[in-house]
Design an enzyme around this catalytic site. Structure first.
Site, PDB file in Angstrom:
ATOM      1  N   CYS A  66     -10.895  -1.897   2.902  1.00 33.47           N
ATOM      2  CA  CYS A  66     -10.913  -1.961   1.436  1.00 33.47           C
ATOM      3  C   CYS A  66     -12.260  -2.421   0.881  1.00 33.47           C
ATOM      4  CB  CYS A  66      -9.788  -2.866   0.934  1.00 33.47           C
ATOM      5  SG  CYS A  66      -9.682  -4.457   1.768  1.00 33.47           S
ATOM      6  N   LYS A 107     -16.626  -5.102  10.307  1.00 33.55           N
ATOM      7  CA  LYS A 107     -16.105  -3.833   9.801  1.00 33.55           C
ATOM      8  C   LYS A 107     -17.002  -3.267   8.707  1.00 33.55           C
ATOM      9  CE  LYS A 107     -11.183  -4.933  10.510  1.00 33.55           C
ATOM     10  NZ  LYS A 107      -9.929  -5.286   9.786  1.00 33.55           N
ATOM     11  N   GLN A 121     -12.527 -11.612  -1.862  1.00 37.85           N
ATOM     12  CA  GLN A 121     -11.419 -10.704  -1.616  1.00 37.85           C
ATOM     13  C   GLN A 121     -10.066 -11.340  -1.947  1.00 37.85           C
ATOM     14  OE1 GLN A 121     -13.842  -9.006   2.173  1.00 37.85           O
ATOM     15  NE2 GLN A 121     -11.694  -8.417   2.124  1.00 37.85           N
ATOM     16  N   HIS A 133     -10.716  -6.853  -5.384  1.00 33.69           N
ATOM     17  CA  HIS A 133     -11.824  -7.392  -4.599  1.00 33.69           C
ATOM     18  C   HIS A 133     -13.119  -7.317  -5.418  1.00 33.69           C
ATOM     19  CE1 HIS A 133      -9.210  -7.669  -1.299  1.00 33.69           C
ATOM     20  NE2 HIS A 133      -9.724  -6.782  -0.462  1.00 33.69           N
ATOM     21  N   PRO A 138      -0.544 -24.075   4.901  1.00 37.69           N
ATOM     22  CA  PRO A 138      -1.076 -22.744   5.219  1.00 37.69           C
ATOM     23  C   PRO A 138      -0.289 -22.077   6.340  1.00 37.69           C
ATOM     24  CG  PRO A 138      -2.855 -24.340   5.038  1.00 37.69           C
ATOM     25  CD  PRO A 138      -1.570 -25.115   5.019  1.00 37.69           C
ATOM     26  N   GLY A 181      -5.067  -8.270  -0.010  1.00 35.04           N
ATOM     27  CA  GLY A 181      -5.647  -7.656   1.174  1.00 35.04           C
ATOM     28  C   GLY A 181      -4.983  -8.123   2.452  1.00 35.04           C
ATOM     29  N   LYS A 215      13.973  -2.525  10.063  1.00 31.35           N
ATOM     30  CA  LYS A 215      14.371  -3.687   9.260  1.00 31.35           C
ATOM     31  C   LYS A 215      14.349  -3.372   7.763  1.00 31.35           C
ATOM     32  CE  LYS A 215       9.824  -5.926   8.890  1.00 31.35           C
ATOM     33  NZ  LYS A 215       9.054  -7.164   9.172  1.00 31.35           N
ATOM     34  N   ARG A 271     -12.117 -15.105   1.241  1.00 32.91           N
ATOM     35  CA  ARG A 271     -10.816 -14.935   0.585  1.00 32.91           C
ATOM     36  C   ARG A 271     -10.757 -15.876  -0.611  1.00 32.91           C
ATOM     37  NH1 ARG A 271      -7.968 -10.654   1.657  1.00 32.91           N
ATOM     38  NH2 ARG A 271      -7.709 -11.124   3.882  1.00 32.91           N
ATOM     39  N   VAL A 287       0.830  -1.203   0.000  1.00 30.77           N
ATOM     40  CA  VAL A 287       0.000   0.000   0.000  1.00 30.77           C
ATOM     41  C   VAL A 287       0.867   1.256   0.000  1.00 30.77           C
ATOM     42  CG1 VAL A 287      -1.728   1.310   1.284  1.00 30.77           C
ATOM     43  CG2 VAL A 287      -1.939  -1.176   1.092  1.00 30.77           C
TER      44      VAL A 287
END
Length: 340
Positions: free
Chosen positions: A130, A215, A157, A243, A186, A161, A39, A236, A14
Site C-alpha cells: 500500500c 518492500k 501509516q 497513509h 498491545p 494497514g 470460519k 504506524r 480489502v
C-alpha cells in the site's frame, strides 16, 4: 459480454472494498462469487445493490472463471492462487507472496501498465504494498521529466494497514484511556498505538530496517527503475484509514517546483491540493473513500542541487489495495482479455 469474477477474502476490509469498487466503477461483471475461509462461511457481503453470501474457498472450482481478486494472506494465497491460475483464472494478488517473483508482473496501472503482458508466465499479477503504490503514482511523472536518483521517504501509516485487528486495537485502547478500568495492552502492535506512534511495521531485518521499509525499496525498483536509490522509514500512527508520506526526491536534472506542480496536476490518478496557507493541504481523513492520490506541500529542497519535497496522502484500502487491484483487472480486460 462481461467477466466471471471471484473475490477471495470477501469478508475482510480489502475484500469488501474490492466488491464496492467493482460496483462503483461499473466493471463488466457477468457473474460474481465472494469467497472466504470456513470460519466466515455464509457471511453476507454487499455488491452494489446485491447481497452475496460467501462460499467456501477450500471447495471452490475456479474453472470457467476469468479473474480472481485475492485479498487473503500469503499462506492461503500460496495454496489457492496456483489452483486458480492452473484452472485458467487470472489471479490478481494483494498479498506479498508474488511481488518479487521475476515471472510475476507487479503493477500500478498509472505507472507500468505495459508490464501486464507478463502475466501469462504464471497467470498471476501482483498488487504492490500500500505505501509503495501511492508513492510511485506521484514519482512516475516526475521521473519521466527529470530522472530520479534518490528517494528518502518517511511514512505515517494508518492502522487499517494491519487489518481489522489493528483498527479494533486503536479503538479499544483509545476508549480505555478515558476509562482506566479497561486496560487494553498491545496485541496487534508492538507498543500502545493510541495517542502514540510506532517506528516499526513488520519484522526487523539484519541491516536494521524493517520488512515494510525493504518492500518500499524493492517494489519501487521493480515497478519504476532499478537504478533509483530508495531509503524509507515506516511508522504506524493512530489514524484509522489513510497513509501519508513525506517524500524527498533528488533528480539528475533540475526540476522547478512550479513545473513539478504542473506535471503532477496533469498526471493520472493524482489530485494536487497545494496552497501555501493554513489548511492548504490534504490530510488522511480527507482522502478516505476517494480514488485519488493527493499531493501537497510541493517545494524545492535547497540542501541539494536538484531536490523536491512533497507530501503524499491516499486511502490505503483503496489505492493501496482494492482500487489498484480493480484497476489492474480493468487494464487486463482492456489490453488482453477484451471481453467487456
Amino acid at each position: 459480454m462481461g467477466y466471471n469474477v471471484v473475490v477471495v477474502g470477501a469478508t475482510g476490509n480489502v475484500g469488501r472494498e474490492m466488491l464496492n469498487i467493482l460496483s462503483e466503477r461499473g466493471f463488466p461483471v457477468d457473474k460474481i462469487a465472494a469467497l472466504a475461509s470456513r470460519k466466515s462461511l455464509g457471511t453476507e457481503v454487499s455488491f452494489g445493490d446485491k447481497t452475496l453470501t460467501t462460499g467456501d474457498l477450500e471447495q471452490f472450482d475456479f474453472t470457467g472463471w476469468d479473474i480472481a481478486l485475492f485479498a487473503v494472506g500469503s499462506d492461503a494465497t500460496k495454496i489457492y492462487a496456483p489452483r486458480a491460475a492452473k484452472a485458467g483464472c487470472v489471479v490478481i494478488d494483494n498479498s506479498s507472496l508474488y511481488r518479487y517473483d521475476p515471472q510475476v508482473p507487479l503493477i500500478v496501472p498509472e505507472v507500468n501498465a505495459d508490464a501486464i503482458i507478463g502475466y501469462s508466465a504464471k497467470n498471476i499479477i501482483a498488487n504492490p504494498n500500500c505505501s509503495t503504490a501511492q508513492m510511485v503514482v506521484a514519482l512516475k511523472p516526475l521521473h519521466d521529466r527529470a530522472r530520479i536518483k534518490r528517494v528518502v521517504v518517511s511514512t505515517y501509516q494508518s492502522v487499517s494497514g494491519a487489518g481489522k485487528d489493528g483498527m479494533d486495537e486503536l479503538w479499544d485502547q483509545t476508549k480505555s484511556i478515558y476509562n482506566p478500568v479497561d486496560d487494553v495492552p498491545p496485541s496487534k502492535f508492538q507498543k500502545q498505538i493510541a495517542f502514540n506512534v510506532i517506528p516499526q511495521i513488520d519484522v526487523f531485518l539484519e541491516d536494521g530496517s524493517t520488512k515494510e521499509e525493504w518492500k518500499m525499496v524493492a517494489e519501487t525498483k521493480k515497478i519504476m527503475d532499478p537504478s533509483i536509490k530508495v531509503t524509507a522509514t515506516c511508522v504506524r500512527v493512530p489514524v484509522f484509514v489513510g497513509h501519508s508520506e513525506a517524500i524527498n526526491i533528488e533528480f539528475e536534472d533540475h526540476l522547478d517546483e512550479e513545473e513539478a506542480r504542473d506535471i503532477l496536476r496533469e498526471a493520472p490518478g493524482i489530485m494536487v491540493v497545494d496552497k501555501r496557507e493554513p489548511g492548504g493541504y490534504t490530510t488522511p481523513i480527507e482522502c478516505v473513500g476517494d480514488y485519488a492520490t493527493f499531493v501537497s506541500r510541493i517545494r524545492q529542497d535547497s540542501t541539494i542541487d536538484n531536490g523536491i519535497n512533497l507530501w503524499c496522502v491516499s486511502d490505503n484500502l483503496r489505492k493501496g489495495a482494492a482500487l489498484n487491484a480493480v484497476q489492474i483487472a480493468e487494464t487486463l480486460g482492456n489490453r488482453v482479455l477484451k471481453k467487456g
